[in-house]
Design a protein around this motif. Structure first.
Motif, PDB file in Angstrom:
ATOM      1  N   TYR A 105      39.483  40.125  59.743  1.00 19.79           N
ATOM      2  CA  TYR A 105      40.038  39.175  58.775  1.00 19.79           C
ATOM      3  C   TYR A 105      40.740  39.948  57.666  1.00 19.79           C
ATOM      4  CZ  TYR A 105      35.653  39.814  56.023  1.00 19.79           C
ATOM      5  OH  TYR A 105      34.574  40.324  55.329  1.00 19.79           O
ATOM      6  N   PHE A 135      41.941  40.100  53.650  1.00 21.85           N
ATOM      7  CA  PHE A 135      41.354  39.621  52.395  1.00 21.85           C
ATOM      8  C   PHE A 135      41.941  40.367  51.199  1.00 21.85           C
ATOM      9  CE2 PHE A 135      38.857  43.320  53.509  1.00 21.85           C
ATOM     10  CZ  PHE A 135      38.502  43.899  52.306  1.00 21.85           C
ATOM     11  N   THR A 136      41.686  39.793  50.023  1.00 20.45           N
ATOM     12  CA  THR A 136      41.966  40.456  48.748  1.00 20.45           C
ATOM     13  C   THR A 136      40.724  40.345  47.882  1.00 20.45           C
ATOM     14  OG1 THR A 136      42.873  38.416  47.803  1.00 20.45           O
ATOM     15  CG2 THR A 136      44.449  39.955  48.781  1.00 20.45           C
ATOM     16  N   SER A 173      46.172  43.876  49.593  1.00 18.46           N
ATOM     17  CA  SER A 173      45.750  43.170  50.804  1.00 18.46           C
ATOM     18  C   SER A 173      45.052  44.163  51.736  1.00 18.46           C
ATOM     19  CB  SER A 173      46.972  42.570  51.511  1.00 18.46           C
ATOM     20  OG  SER A 173      46.625  42.107  52.800  1.00 18.46           O
ATOM     21  N   TYR A 198      43.025  28.375  55.484  1.00 17.94           N
ATOM     22  CA  TYR A 198      43.033  29.506  54.556  1.00 17.94           C
ATOM     23  C   TYR A 198      43.953  29.177  53.389  1.00 17.94           C
ATOM     24  CZ  TYR A 198      40.899  32.140  58.375  1.00 17.94           C
ATOM     25  OH  TYR A 198      40.060  32.571  59.364  1.00 17.94           O
ATOM     26  N   PRO A 199      43.710  29.774  52.220  1.00 15.50           N
ATOM     27  CA  PRO A 199      42.693  30.786  51.940  1.00 15.50           C
ATOM     28  C   PRO A 199      41.305  30.185  51.721  1.00 15.50           C
ATOM     29  CG  PRO A 199      43.949  30.340  49.964  1.00 15.50           C
ATOM     30  CD  PRO A 199      44.585  29.521  51.053  1.00 15.50           C
ATOM     31  N   THR A 219      37.821  31.189  49.446  1.00 14.86           N
ATOM     32  CA  THR A 219      37.481  32.059  48.316  1.00 14.86           C
ATOM     33  C   THR A 219      36.047  31.848  47.872  1.00 14.86           C
ATOM     34  OG1 THR A 219      39.773  32.054  47.515  1.00 14.86           O
ATOM     35  CG2 THR A 219      38.086  32.654  45.926  1.00 14.86           C
ATOM     36  N   THR A 247      38.708  36.715  48.594  1.00 10.17           N
ATOM     37  CA  THR A 247      39.539  35.666  49.194  1.00 10.17           C
ATOM     38  C   THR A 247      39.969  36.122  50.585  1.00 10.17           C
ATOM     39  OG1 THR A 247      40.374  34.854  47.082  1.00 10.17           O
ATOM     40  CG2 THR A 247      41.691  34.356  49.037  1.00 10.17           C
ATOM     41  N   ILE A 248      39.654  35.315  51.601  1.00 13.13           N
ATOM     42  CA  ILE A 248      40.095  35.583  52.968  1.00 13.13           C
ATOM     43  C   ILE A 248      41.339  34.745  53.234  1.00 13.13           C
ATOM     44  CG2 ILE A 248      39.510  35.409  55.420  1.00 13.13           C
ATOM     45  CD1 ILE A 248      36.610  35.952  54.673  1.00 13.13           C
ATOM     46  N   SER A 249      42.407  35.408  53.676  1.00 11.67           N
ATOM     47  CA  SER A 249      43.685  34.714  53.842  1.00 11.67           C
ATOM     48  C   SER A 249      44.081  34.516  55.300  1.00 11.67           C
ATOM     49  CB  SER A 249      44.796  35.487  53.126  1.00 11.67           C
ATOM     50  OG  SER A 249      44.869  36.820  53.624  1.00 11.67           O
ATOM     51  N   ASN A 306      43.812  33.236  63.357  1.00 12.89           N
ATOM     52  CA  ASN A 306      43.237  32.154  62.547  1.00 12.89           C
ATOM     53  C   ASN A 306      42.348  31.203  63.336  1.00 12.89           C
ATOM     54  OD1 ASN A 306      44.613  33.250  60.348  1.00 12.89           O
ATOM     55  ND2 ASN A 306      46.403  31.966  60.697  1.00 12.89           N
TER      56      ASN A 306
END
Length: 202
Positions: free
Chosen positions: A69, A71-72, A137, A168-169, A171, A176-178, A191
């Motif tokens: 996955y 994420f940020t 990212s 998505y996203p 959080t 946060t998973i995008s 996805n």
């Protein structure tokens, strides 16, 4: 003789004064923050996603080599532990997963290691402390490269929506998973669900 004794007394007094006036020992550096594997941002995100919609469910599925996955984090963080529930056959044979954290913003691998995960439940294993930069990212990957010739050994736990792609996203806290993806010996399947790869911050 008396003057010599007097000089010695003066020197002793001066030494005592210097010692008593010297600064105290500098404080020890702070201990690193504990790597708490209870109530992580990922655990809370995964649980909240499951209850957010009746179409979400917890599955053991996706017989593909790589589960990942993207994420940020909203604040600078350091990853200290990864949590994953391994496959029973791989665990019985002490076969590791290759775990990776890739910085998509800078196109650099910031962590890569081979880890054997217990299959009884989510197993938490420490890693080399890995700093993450807020706003960059990242992609975290679980690679089951040696699946002993049985693609079923690549199956893992995911949160999947029964109709349509995951929304998505997602959080929780700083995480946060995008996006997510599954591939290798098939795929890609973008996805399809959130793979349960717990990323634990100090």
């Amino acid at each position: 003789m008396k003057s010599g004794i007097k000089k010695l007394g003066t020197l002793a007094l001066l030494a005592i004064t210097l010692v008593s006036c010297s600064p105290s020992n500098p404080p020890l550096p702070p201990l690193p923050l504990a790597c708490n594997t209870v109530g992580t941002d990922f655990q809370n995100l995964y649980a909240a996603t499951l209850v957010s919609n009746a179409l979400y469910d917890n599955y053991l599925t996706m017989d593909l080599v790589t589960h990942e996955y993207t994420f940020t984090v909203s604040a600078n963080k350091t990853v200290c532990t990864l949590g994953y529930q391994g496959n029973a056959t791989l665990f019985a044979n002490s076969i590791p997963y290759t775990m990776e954290i890739y910085n998509n913003t800078t196109s650099t691998m910031v962590y890569s290691g081979n880890i054997v995960f217990n299959s009884a439940s989510t197993d938490y294993q420490p890693i080399t402390p890995t700093p993450l930069i807020a706003g960059n990212s990242y992609t975290i990957r679980r690679n089951a490269n040696n699946f002993l010739g049985n693609i079923g050994n690549t199956i893992g736990r995911i949160c999947r929506k029964n109709a349509g792609p995951n929304q998505y996203p997602a959080t929780n806290g700083v995480l946060t998973i995008s996006a997510s993806n599954f591939y290798g010996s098939g795929g890609p399947v973008p996805n399809y669900g959130i793979p349960y790869i717990d990323i634990v911050f100090q």
